[in-house]
Design a protein around this motif. Structure first.
Motif, PDB file in Angstrom:
ATOM      1  N   GLY A 193       9.388  41.437 -10.415  1.00 17.88           N
ATOM      2  CA  GLY A 193       9.155  40.068  -9.932  1.00 17.88           C
ATOM      3  C   GLY A 193      10.077  39.086 -10.622  1.00 17.88           C
ATOM      4  N   GLY A 194      10.888  38.385  -9.830  1.00 16.34           N
ATOM      5  CA  GLY A 194      11.681  37.298 -10.385  1.00 16.34           C
ATOM      6  C   GLY A 194      10.714  36.211 -10.829  1.00 16.34           C
ATOM      7  N   TRP A 195      10.967  35.575 -11.961  1.00  8.81           N
ATOM      8  CA  TRP A 195       9.998  34.612 -12.469  1.00  8.81           C
ATOM      9  C   TRP A 195      10.662  33.340 -12.996  1.00  8.81           C
ATOM     10  N   PHE A 196       9.855  32.298 -13.068  1.00  2.00           N
ATOM     11  CA  PHE A 196      10.247  31.019 -13.649  1.00  2.00           C
ATOM     12  C   PHE A 196       9.008  30.436 -14.305  1.00  2.00           C
ATOM     13  N   GLU A 197       9.199  29.406 -15.092  1.00  2.00           N
ATOM     14  CA  GLU A 197       8.062  28.770 -15.758  1.00  2.00           C
ATOM     15  C   GLU A 197       7.874  27.356 -15.248  1.00  2.00           C
ATOM     16  N   VAL A 198       6.611  26.950 -15.151  1.00  2.00           N
ATOM     17  CA  VAL A 198       6.254  25.564 -14.845  1.00  2.00           C
ATOM     18  C   VAL A 198       5.293  25.096 -15.925  1.00  2.00           C
ATOM     19  N   GLU A 199       5.247  23.806 -16.105  1.00  2.00           N
ATOM     20  CA  GLU A 199       4.350  23.251 -17.122  1.00  2.00           C
ATOM     21  C   GLU A 199       2.943  23.177 -16.557  1.00  2.00           C
ATOM     22  N   PRO A 245       3.365  26.179 -20.811  1.00  2.00           N
ATOM     23  CA  PRO A 245       4.146  26.827 -19.752  1.00  2.00           C
ATOM     24  C   PRO A 245       3.377  27.982 -19.090  1.00  2.00           C
ATOM     25  N   VAL A 246       3.527  28.075 -17.765  1.00  2.00           N
ATOM     26  CA  VAL A 246       2.917  29.150 -16.989  1.00  2.00           C
ATOM     27  C   VAL A 246       4.047  29.905 -16.293  1.00  2.00           C
ATOM     28  N   ARG A 247       4.045  31.228 -16.429  1.00  2.00           N
ATOM     29  CA  ARG A 247       5.061  32.052 -15.789  1.00  2.00           C
ATOM     30  C   ARG A 247       4.610  32.356 -14.359  1.00  2.00           C
ATOM     31  N   ILE A 248       5.449  32.006 -13.399  1.00  2.00           N
ATOM     32  CA  ILE A 248       5.163  32.237 -11.987  1.00  2.00           C
ATOM     33  C   ILE A 248       6.159  33.261 -11.453  1.00  2.00           C
ATOM     34  N   LYS A 249       5.652  34.271 -10.743  1.00  2.00           N
ATOM     35  CA  LYS A 249       6.534  35.228 -10.069  1.00  2.00           C
ATOM     36  C   LYS A 249       6.844  34.715  -8.673  1.00  2.00           C
ATOM     37  N   ALA A 250       8.105  34.749  -8.289  1.00  2.00           N
ATOM     38  CA  ALA A 250       8.523  34.423  -6.929  1.00  2.00           C
ATOM     39  C   ALA A 250       8.706  35.756  -6.203  1.00  2.00           C
ATOM     40  N   LEU A 251       7.930  35.996  -5.159  1.00  2.00           N
ATOM     41  CA  LEU A 251       7.944  37.288  -4.471  1.00  2.00           C
ATOM     42  C   LEU A 251       8.676  37.260  -3.135  1.00  2.00           C
ATOM     43  N   MET A 252       8.860  36.083  -2.553  1.00  2.00           N
ATOM     44  CA  MET A 252       9.614  35.974  -1.307  1.00  2.00           C
ATOM     45  C   MET A 252      10.220  34.598  -1.226  1.00  2.00           C
ATOM     46  N   SER A 253      11.435  34.547  -0.710  1.00  2.00           N
ATOM     47  CA  SER A 253      12.140  33.284  -0.554  1.00  2.00           C
ATOM     48  C   SER A 253      13.057  33.379   0.650  1.00  2.00           C
ATOM     49  N   GLY A 254      13.653  32.268   0.977  1.00  2.00           N
ATOM     50  CA  GLY A 254      14.652  32.211   2.027  1.00  2.00           C
ATOM     51  C   GLY A 254      15.591  31.061   1.735  1.00  2.00           C
ATOM     52  N   LEU A 255      16.783  31.105   2.308  1.00  2.00           N
ATOM     53  CA  LEU A 255      17.738  30.028   2.115  1.00  2.00           C
ATOM     54  C   LEU A 255      17.246  28.784   2.838  1.00  2.00           C
ATOM     55  N   ALA A 256      17.515  27.623   2.271  1.00  2.00           N
ATOM     56  CA  ALA A 256      17.044  26.360   2.844  1.00  2.00           C
ATOM     57  C   ALA A 256      18.115  25.285   2.677  1.00  2.00           C
ATOM     58  N   PRO A 314      19.806  21.685 -10.348  1.00  2.00           N
ATOM     59  CA  PRO A 314      19.221  23.018 -10.289  1.00  2.00           C
ATOM     60  C   PRO A 314      17.812  23.065 -10.881  1.00  2.00           C
ATOM     61  N   GLY A 315      16.885  23.660 -10.120  1.00  2.00           N
ATOM     62  CA  GLY A 315      15.501  23.785 -10.546  1.00  2.00           C
ATOM     63  C   GLY A 315      14.602  22.663 -10.074  1.00  2.00           C
ATOM     64  N   THR A 316      15.182  21.661  -9.425  1.00  2.00           N
ATOM     65  CA  THR A 316      14.403  20.525  -8.944  1.00  2.00           C
ATOM     66  C   THR A 316      13.658  20.894  -7.664  1.00  2.00           C
ATOM     67  N   VAL A 317      12.378  20.555  -7.599  1.00  2.00           N
ATOM     68  CA  VAL A 317      11.595  20.748  -6.373  1.00  2.00           C
ATOM     69  C   VAL A 317      11.987  19.632  -5.416  1.00  2.00           C
ATOM     70  N   LEU A 318      12.468  19.991  -4.225  1.00  2.00           N
ATOM     71  CA  LEU A 318      13.014  19.015  -3.292  1.00  2.00           C
ATOM     72  C   LEU A 318      12.009  18.486  -2.276  1.00  2.00           C
ATOM     73  N   ASP A 319      10.931  19.230  -2.034  1.00  2.00           N
ATOM     74  CA  ASP A 319       9.951  18.779  -1.039  1.00  2.00           C
ATOM     75  C   ASP A 319       8.605  19.446  -1.293  1.00  2.00           C
ATOM     76  N   ASP A 320       7.633  19.139  -0.444  1.00  2.00           N
ATOM     77  CA  ASP A 320       6.299  19.705  -0.623  1.00  2.00           C
ATOM     78  C   ASP A 320       6.150  21.085   0.011  1.00  2.00           C
ATOM     79  N   ALA A 321       7.274  21.696   0.427  1.00  2.00           N
ATOM     80  CA  ALA A 321       7.254  23.071   0.940  1.00  2.00           C
ATOM     81  C   ALA A 321       7.860  24.034  -0.083  1.00  2.00           C
ATOM     82  N   LEU A 322       8.030  23.573  -1.303  1.00  2.00           N
ATOM     83  CA  LEU A 322       8.607  24.329  -2.420  1.00  2.00           C
ATOM     84  C   LEU A 322      10.045  24.758  -2.159  1.00  2.00           C
ATOM     85  N   THR A 323      10.855  23.829  -1.685  1.00  2.00           N
ATOM     86  CA  THR A 323      12.294  24.040  -1.614  1.00  2.00           C
ATOM     87  C   THR A 323      12.844  23.650  -2.981  1.00  2.00           C
ATOM     88  N   ILE A 324      13.611  24.569  -3.589  1.00  2.00           N
ATOM     89  CA  ILE A 324      14.114  24.376  -4.946  1.00  2.00           C
ATOM     90  C   ILE A 324      15.638  24.304  -4.913  1.00  2.00           C
TER      91      ILE A 324
END
Length: 193
Positions: free
Chosen positions: A126-132, A137-148, A154-164
């Motif tokens: 599982g690819g992972w990142f941390e959020v506060e 800090p909480v480690r979150i696994k990203a299990l599926m993504s797509g290009l947007a 880099p790392g900024t949340v761009l919208d309420d659909a979790l586009t990073i």
């Protein structure tokens, strides 16, 4: 049975490494055992494309079905005295085991690479990142993504659909997992936060 087009991706994690590298295709091969790691001649081979919606799990499942179909053909050919092995040709690459630290998502990389990283490591490790979180800090696994579409730091949340935002472009996170919890959609994850 090996999950790559040898000599590319010899070793422990050929499916994950092919996806993480952005390979457009891979293969399933039946090879003869040899003293060296995945160095034996190939008896039978079948190529398959890697889809932009594949994860390591879905690709592995497709490869398992292909491999199951190759075994009877390879054994029958060997029994008849056929099935001439073909030596591997080309520069070998090695699919070393994936470390937990390597699974961390680097948002400064291009979106295409971040997406391949996430899908190539799904579901394990599982690819992972941390959020506060409220307790640190909480480690979150990203299990599926797509290009947007989108850009930003880099790392900024761009919208309420979790586009990073990534180093160039952006990815939309679609399926995630918090520690000790079941995998969930981005929408469910956002409600939890």
């Amino acid at each position: 049975l090996h999950g790559s087009l040898l000599p590319r991706w010899r070793g422990a994690a050929p499916i994950q490494r092919a996806m993480m590298a952005g390979d457009a295709e891979t293969g399933v091969q039946i090879m003869q055992m040899s003293e060296g790691l995945d160095e034996g001649p190939v008896l039978l081979s079948e190529r398959l494309s890697i889809s932009p919606r594949d994860t390591a799990a879905t690709l592995s499942e497709r490869m398992a079905h292909i491999g199951a179909g190759l075994w009877p053909r390879a054994l029958a050919a060997l029994e008849r005295g056929g099935g001439q092995p073909v030596e591997q040709v080309g520069e070998p690459t090695y699919a070393r085991k994936i470390s937990p630290a390597e699974a961390r998502i680097d948002w400064s990389r291009p979106a295409v690479e971040v997406d391949a990283h996430i899908r190539g490591l799904s579901p394990f490790p599982g690819g992972w990142f941390e959020v506060e979180g409220p307790d640190g800090p909480v480690r979150i696994k990203a299990l599926m993504s797509g290009l947007a579409e989108g850009s930003g730091a880099p790392g900024t949340v761009l919208d309420d659909a979790l586009t990073i935002a990534c180093g160039s472009g952006a990815v939309r996170l679609e399926r995630l997992q918090r520690p000790g919890k079941a995998a969930q959609s981005a929408e469910e994850m956002l409600r939890g936060f």
